[in-house]
Motif scaffolding. Structure first.
Motif: not given
Length: 273
Positions: A101-106, A119-125, A199-202, A204-208
């Motif tokens: 939980p302390e990580f930022e998506d990177k 979470s499912a959305p992160r795994l899908l990305v 549904d989860r524009p937040d 977007e940074r992880l995908y980029v």
């Protein structure tokens, strides 16, 4: 007296799971595989094993996250029944996910992907990026093989000034290039973002960041340039072969006409005598 010191429990480290993408064949038929615990319809994604996750892409890729080897074998045994055009050599790409939980998506320096949760959305990305990367890897290998075949034809033309006679081989090369081109632009659609980002524009940074890490856009653009070069070169060689054949045919016709004229003149002279 000094009071005894009690050891404090060490803070738990980040949890690690493996994500693995397998290119099983040309296509996976996901029709009729919908289930009650389905996470996503496109791609078809669902929970599997004890704490695992599976995403199936119609362009032939299965992405499995958090599964044990036995659980992976069980899933693959069911999925392979739905694969058309199975490959003898299965391409795969793996990555380690670090969850805290302390990580930022990177993307961590050790090529691990740090995410906040499973979470499912992160795994899908993550699955989308892995699926595109492993599919691009196969296309890159096929295009490089076509380059290896077409180079001798071009070298022979430059050395002798005469085109190769294998017109059918040229047409096969054009067909192979067109198939890869169709797969990249049509089925895989590297430039398109995963549907979950609507549904989860937040995320977007992880995908980029994943897109940059796997160089998806750059690889797709390079692949398209190579495909254009292959198609143009093969088409040019085919046109040269056709032009050379036409010239030979015209020369043959002229020779036949001259032979017929000489034969006619000979017959006239013969009958006069």
């Amino acid at each position: 007296m000094t009071s005894p010191q009690t050891d404090l429990p060490a803070p738990p480290g980040p949890r690690r799971v493996n994500a693995r993408a397998l290119l099983l064949g040309d296509r996976i038929d996901t029709a009729g595989l919908e289930r009650s615990d389905m996470i996503s319809a496109t791609p078809l994604a669902f929970h599997a094993g004890t704490n695992g996750f599976v995403a199936l892409y119609r362009f032939g890729v299965a992405v499995m996250t958090g599964l044990s080897p036995l659980e992976e074998d069980e899933v693959l045994g069911q999925v392979k029944l739905r694969v058309s055009g199975p490959h003898e050599h299965v391409d795969d790409e793996s990555v380690t996910l670090e969850i805290s939980p302390e990580f930022e998506d990177k993307i961590s320096p050790g090529s691990a992907i740090a995410i906040k949760d499973l979470s499912a959305p992160r795994l899908l990305v993550v699955a989308d990026a892995l699926a595109k990367s492993v599919s691009l890897g196969r296309d890159e290998r096929e295009v490089n093989a076509v380059f290896d075949v077409i180079e001798p034809f071009a070298a022979a033309l430059a050395r002798t000034g005469r085109p190769p006679w294998k017109r059918r081989s040229m047409l096969k090369l054009i067909g192979q290039a067109l198939l890869v081109q169709h797969r990249v632009s049509g089925r895989v659609a590297v430039e398109e973002k995963p549907d979950v980002l609507w549904d989860r524009p937040d995320l977007e940074r992880l995908y980029v960041r994943l897109e940059d890490e796997y160089e998806l856009k750059e690889r797709a653009e390079t692949l398209k340039r190579k495909l254009d070069t292959i198609v143009e070169t093969a088409r040019t060689l085919t046109e040269v072969i056709d032009a050379d054949r036409t010239t030979r045919l015209e020369a043959t016709i002229v020779i036949l006409i001259v032979a017929e004229i000489l034969l006619t003149i000979g017959q006239i002279i013969f009958w006069r005598h």
